[in-house]
Design an enzyme around this catalytic site. Structure first.
Site, PDB file in Angstrom:
ATOM      1  N   ASP A   8     -22.505   6.128  -0.406  1.00 27.95           N
ATOM      2  CA  ASP A   8     -22.472   6.564   0.971  1.00 27.95           C
ATOM      3  C   ASP A   8     -21.273   5.321   1.530  1.00 27.95           C
ATOM      4  O   ASP A   8     -21.325   4.267   1.579  1.00 27.95           O
ATOM      5  CB  ASP A   8     -23.920   6.165   1.723  1.00 27.95           C
ATOM      6  CG  ASP A   8     -23.754   6.118   3.139  1.00 27.95           C
ATOM      7  OD1 ASP A   8     -22.809   6.559   3.737  1.00 27.95           O
ATOM      8  OD2 ASP A   8     -24.799   5.644   3.758  1.00 27.95           O
ATOM      9  N   LYS A  69     -13.073   3.931   8.075  1.00 30.29           N
ATOM     10  CA  LYS A  69     -13.391   5.160   7.984  1.00 30.29           C
ATOM     11  C   LYS A  69     -12.917   6.009   8.983  1.00 30.29           C
ATOM     12  O   LYS A  69     -12.600   7.190   9.055  1.00 30.29           O
ATOM     13  CB  LYS A  69     -15.091   5.221   7.928  1.00 30.29           C
ATOM     14  CG  LYS A  69     -15.327   6.689   7.400  1.00 30.29           C
ATOM     15  CD  LYS A  69     -16.844   6.559   7.120  1.00 30.29           C
ATOM     16  CE  LYS A  69     -17.588   7.958   6.914  1.00 30.29           C
ATOM     17  NZ  LYS A  69     -18.852   7.659   6.669  1.00 30.29           N
ATOM     18  N   GLU A 146     -22.968  13.967   4.913  1.00 31.33           N
ATOM     19  CA  GLU A 146     -24.215  12.924   5.194  1.00 31.33           C
ATOM     20  C   GLU A 146     -25.752  13.358   5.509  1.00 31.33           C
ATOM     21  O   GLU A 146     -26.607  13.029   4.715  1.00 31.33           O
ATOM     22  CB  GLU A 146     -23.853  11.672   6.083  1.00 31.33           C
ATOM     23  CG  GLU A 146     -22.693  10.882   5.369  1.00 31.33           C
ATOM     24  CD  GLU A 146     -21.989  10.115   6.684  1.00 31.33           C
ATOM     25  OE1 GLU A 146     -22.259  10.140   7.683  1.00 31.33           O
ATOM     26  OE2 GLU A 146     -20.705   9.468   6.050  1.00 31.33           O
ATOM     27  N   ASP A 168     -28.055  11.721  12.970  1.00 30.56           N
ATOM     28  CA  ASP A 168     -27.607  10.624  12.123  1.00 30.56           C
ATOM     29  C   ASP A 168     -26.353  10.077  13.136  1.00 30.56           C
ATOM     30  O   ASP A 168     -25.361  10.474  13.611  1.00 30.56           O
ATOM     31  CB  ASP A 168     -26.585  11.041  11.060  1.00 30.56           C
ATOM     32  CG  ASP A 168     -25.927  10.166  10.328  1.00 30.56           C
ATOM     33  OD1 ASP A 168     -25.987   9.150  10.606  1.00 30.56           O
ATOM     34  OD2 ASP A 168     -25.522  10.461   9.043  1.00 30.56           O
TER      35      ASP A 168
END
Ligand code: AMP
Length: 438
Positions: A8, A69, A146, A168
């Protein structure tokens, strides 16, 4: 077969998981397995990653990179000390450190990985993630979304047909997906969100309150002082986490700065209700996305069997409240929301190794893909128009055929351009991005 690890690669934190003896294990190394996605250079110019880099972010922000990211797939040039790096190269440092962690744990080289990305990542961002893996010496055998990984984690051992909503909210991205699990097959029915919304934004809102407090109380403006702002960001994040369990917190930072030779200490109380009011608009946006996902999946809230919370920011109690108000049932967060995605990546890596065939992963594209063509109005060529071919929420892999005609007789060549929507719900055709031409 060589071990494949599941990673992850988060905005704030990253984890690596491995399948061992029927169980998914998050690899720890004198820690809880949560590695801050932070890269830095120490005083000697050596690259440092994770907690060590995080610790120096405060004292050496010019030598530290956070939240890379958010810039994946962009042309950003990241300055680190005297050197410059691409976002892929910075991410590769994080991946390399996870690879080394896995190698230390397993006692053998690790060269293959499954990596998760937000469902919202464009093709370019996914490609950049693959490149980061390559730079780190990892063959990225599969990239999975994800929320899909999270659903895989919850699905293990359950044979009933269920429809899950995966909410999420991490440090820098928000995704909501509706996932159907039937006979061991995981299918993402809809996925939407915002790839620029997360806990980092909430921290900044608290920092803005602190800056205003210092202005009102001491008449000083610290917003231009990078060092002070970095310290405020750190205390703001801790306060936010405290407010997930306490109704009030006092934010204190001694010797923060000086004014006319007088030392200034920060001390400000923040209540949970005030914090909630600061982030209410952001949370409303996430709930609008929940409504959109239900609409895309053609479902009413009552059709959802279970709501899964993923990402550290879902520990904020207001989120569970809002979801319960909408669905009439409390969400689940039994599996650590910080580790749930990495565990799903671990499950997928086991499948790639042929170790766990229990279910097949079906993924969707959150974007529409298409090409352009010139239409005809009253027999005359008109403007070039976008022609959608693979629409958003189509199951992947997918292929579509469409017949187009050449514009002129005996035409020998055509220029075929593939466009991807820049946003999952593009309001106009100007929101299309050219991704390749042949
Ligand atoms: P992730 O990207 O999933 O690792 O989530 C990281 C984000 O979760 C960061 O913004 C953290 O500050 C936030 N976070 C972690 N724990 C808590 C907590 N107890 N309450 C609120 N936010 C949290």
């Amino acid at each position: 077969m060589a071990t494949i690890v599941g990673i992850d690669l988060g905005t704030t934190n990253s984890e690596v998981a491995v399948y061992d003896n029927g169980k998914i294990e998050i690899i720890t190394d004198d820690d809880n397995g949560i590695v801050p996605s932070v890269v830095g250079l120490d005083e000697n110019g050596t690259v440092i990653v994770g907690r060590q880099a995080m610790n120096q972010a405060l004292v050496a922000p010019e030598r530290t990179v956070l939240s890379i990211k958010r810039r994946m797939g962009s042309d950003a040039v990241i300055e680190l000390g005297e050197n410059t790096f691409s976002p892929q190269e910075i991410s590769a440092f994080v991946l390399k450190s996870l690879k080394q962690r896995a190698e230390k744990h397993l006692g053998r080289p690790v060269t293959r990985a499954v990596i998760t990305v937000p469902a919202y990542f464009t093709d370019v961002q996914r490609q950049a993630t693959r490149e980061a893996g390559q730079i780190a010496g990892l063959d990225v055998v599969r990239i999975i979304n994800e929320p899909t990984a999270a659903a895989l984690t919850y699905e293990r051992g359950n044979t009933q047909t269920r429809q899950l909503l995966v909410y999420d909210l991490g440090g820098g991205t928000f995704d909501v997906s509706i996932v159907k699990i039937e006979n061991g097959v995981v299918e993402v029915l809809a996925s939407t969100g915002d790839n620029k919304l997360g806990g980092d934004d909430f921290d900044k809102k608290i920092v803005a309150e602190l800056v205003t407090h210092l202005k009102n109380k001491y008449g000083i403006d610290v917003s231009g002082d990078r060092f002070v702002m970095a310290r405020l960001l750190r205390v703001a994040e801790s306060a936010k986490c405290v407010l997930s369990t306490e109704p009030y917190t006092r934010i204190e930072e001694d010797h923060l700065t000086q004014k006319n030779g007088q030392v200034i200490h920060l001390s400000m109380e923040l209540s949970r209700s005030h914090f909630e009011s600061l982030i209410e608009a952001d949370l409303s946006r996430t709930m609008q996305a929940v409504t959109r996902a239900l609409k895309d999946a053609d479902m009413l809230p009552g059709a959802i069997d279970q709501i899964i919370l993923v990402g550290g920011s879902t520990r904020i109690p207001r989120i569970a409240q809002l979801l319960e108000e909408k669905f009439g049932t409390p969400p689940h967060g039994e599996i650590d929301p910080d580790l749930c995605v990495a565990m799903g990546a671990g499950i997928q890596s086991a499948r790639e190794m042929g170790l766990d065939h229990a279910s097949v992963l079906v993924d969707i594209t959150p974007y529409t893909f298409g090409t352009s063509a010139i239409g005809e109005i009253n027999g005359e060529p008109s403007m070039s128009q976008f022609v959608p071919l693979i629409r958003r929420n189509t199951k992947l892999p997918a292929s579509r055929s469409e017949v187009f005609y050449t514009l002129y007789d005996n035409q020998e060549a055509v220029d075929v351009t593939v466009y991807q929507a820049k946003s999952p719900t593009p309001p106009t055709t100007s929101f299309w991005a050219n991704i390749c031409s042949t």
